[in-house]
Design a protein around this motif. Sequence first.
Motif, mmCIF file in Angstrom:
data_model
loop_
_atom_site.group_PDB
_atom_site.id
_atom_site.type_symbol
_atom_site.label_atom_id
_atom_site.label_comp_id
_atom_site.label_asym_id
_atom_site.label_seq_id
_atom_site.Cartn_x
_atom_site.Cartn_y
_atom_site.Cartn_z
ATOM 1 N N TYR A 14 7.722 -5.321 -3.831
ATOM 2 C CA TYR A 14 6.819 -6.341 -2.884
ATOM 3 C C TYR A 14 7.642 -6.972 -1.805
ATOM 4 C CZ TYR A 14 2.689 -5.389 -5.872
ATOM 5 O OH TYR A 14 1.617 -4.685 -6.612
ATOM 6 N N LYS A 15 8.701 -7.123 -2.119
ATOM 7 C CA LYS A 15 9.760 -8.107 -1.345
ATOM 8 C C LYS A 15 11.167 -7.188 -1.150
ATOM 9 C CE LYS A 15 8.284 -12.616 -2.376
ATOM 10 N NZ LYS A 15 8.467 -14.020 -2.912
ATOM 11 N N TYR A 78 -2.673 -4.904 2.552
ATOM 12 C CA TYR A 78 -3.592 -5.314 1.185
ATOM 13 C C TYR A 78 -4.764 -4.578 1.270
ATOM 14 C CZ TYR A 78 -1.541 -9.899 1.050
ATOM 15 O OH TYR A 78 -0.447 -10.845 0.639
ATOM 16 N N LYS A 79 -5.406 -4.100 0.153
ATOM 17 C CA LYS A 79 -6.528 -3.280 0.114
ATOM 18 C C LYS A 79 -7.793 -4.153 -0.624
ATOM 19 C CE LYS A 79 -7.073 -0.005 -3.466
ATOM 20 N NZ LYS A 79 -7.124 1.134 -4.252
ATOM 21 N N SER A 80 -8.836 -3.966 0.182
ATOM 22 C CA SER A 80 -9.761 -4.754 -0.431
ATOM 23 C C SER A 80 -10.496 -4.167 -1.421
ATOM 24 C CB SER A 80 -10.781 -5.160 0.924
ATOM 25 O OG SER A 80 -10.324 -5.845 1.870
ATOM 26 N N GLU A 105 -6.114 -6.738 -3.204
ATOM 27 C CA GLU A 105 -5.147 -6.240 -3.940
ATOM 28 C C GLU A 105 -3.809 -6.011 -2.938
ATOM 29 O OE1 GLU A 105 -3.662 -2.130 -6.463
ATOM 30 O OE2 GLU A 105 -5.727 -2.269 -5.712
ATOM 31 N N HIS A 106 -2.712 -6.672 -3.408
ATOM 32 C CA HIS A 106 -1.480 -6.654 -2.503
ATOM 33 C C HIS A 106 -0.747 -5.389 -3.003
ATOM 34 C CE1 HIS A 106 2.408 -9.161 -1.433
ATOM 35 N NE2 HIS A 106 1.986 -8.095 -0.318
ATOM 36 N N ILE A 107 -0.420 -4.709 -1.801
ATOM 37 C CA ILE A 107 0.241 -3.222 -2.082
ATOM 38 C C ILE A 107 1.575 -3.523 -1.769
ATOM 39 C CG2 ILE A 107 0.290 -1.108 -1.086
ATOM 40 C CD1 ILE A 107 -2.336 -1.704 -2.401
ATOM 41 N N ALA A 108 2.524 -2.878 -2.520
ATOM 42 C CA ALA A 108 3.905 -2.882 -2.457
ATOM 43 C C ALA A 108 4.556 -1.959 -1.532
ATOM 44 C CB ALA A 108 4.692 -2.612 -3.682
ATOM 45 N N PHE A 109 5.735 -2.287 -1.041
ATOM 46 C CA PHE A 109 6.195 -1.142 -0.225
ATOM 47 C C PHE A 109 6.227 0.244 -0.978
ATOM 48 C CE2 PHE A 109 8.094 -5.021 1.604
ATOM 49 C CZ PHE A 109 7.673 -4.773 2.856
#
Length: 121
Positions: A14-15, A78-80, A105-109
Amino acid sequence: MSQYTVVETLDNNYKLVINAGKNKGIVMGQCYLVYALSDHEIIDPETKQSLGYLEIVKGTGKVVHVQEKMATIESDTYKSSQPTKIIRKSPISFGTTEEERVSKEHIAFENPKIGDFVKQI
């Protein structure tokens, strides 16, 4: 436009840490594209000229922390999900109110690697 590289992955992708910071003019909130290059050169079939290498996009992110020689970018994708309906009963008016909440929903690289490229967008 400057190009930097990923030097570290954090928090389950994610970072990402990049090899530029205050020394290269990086500031909080800047947006970056993270990508790799294709393994082979793309050739135009008509002209037979090289078009270069294809950028394989791994995601976008914003700068969330800056140090002198490095910065941390966090995925801004992000995905809703489906809305959730919440019905509340009011004891004063004996009525009900409804509201819908959409969670994100937070999406990672996507599969970032040390050495991937990063450029400002």
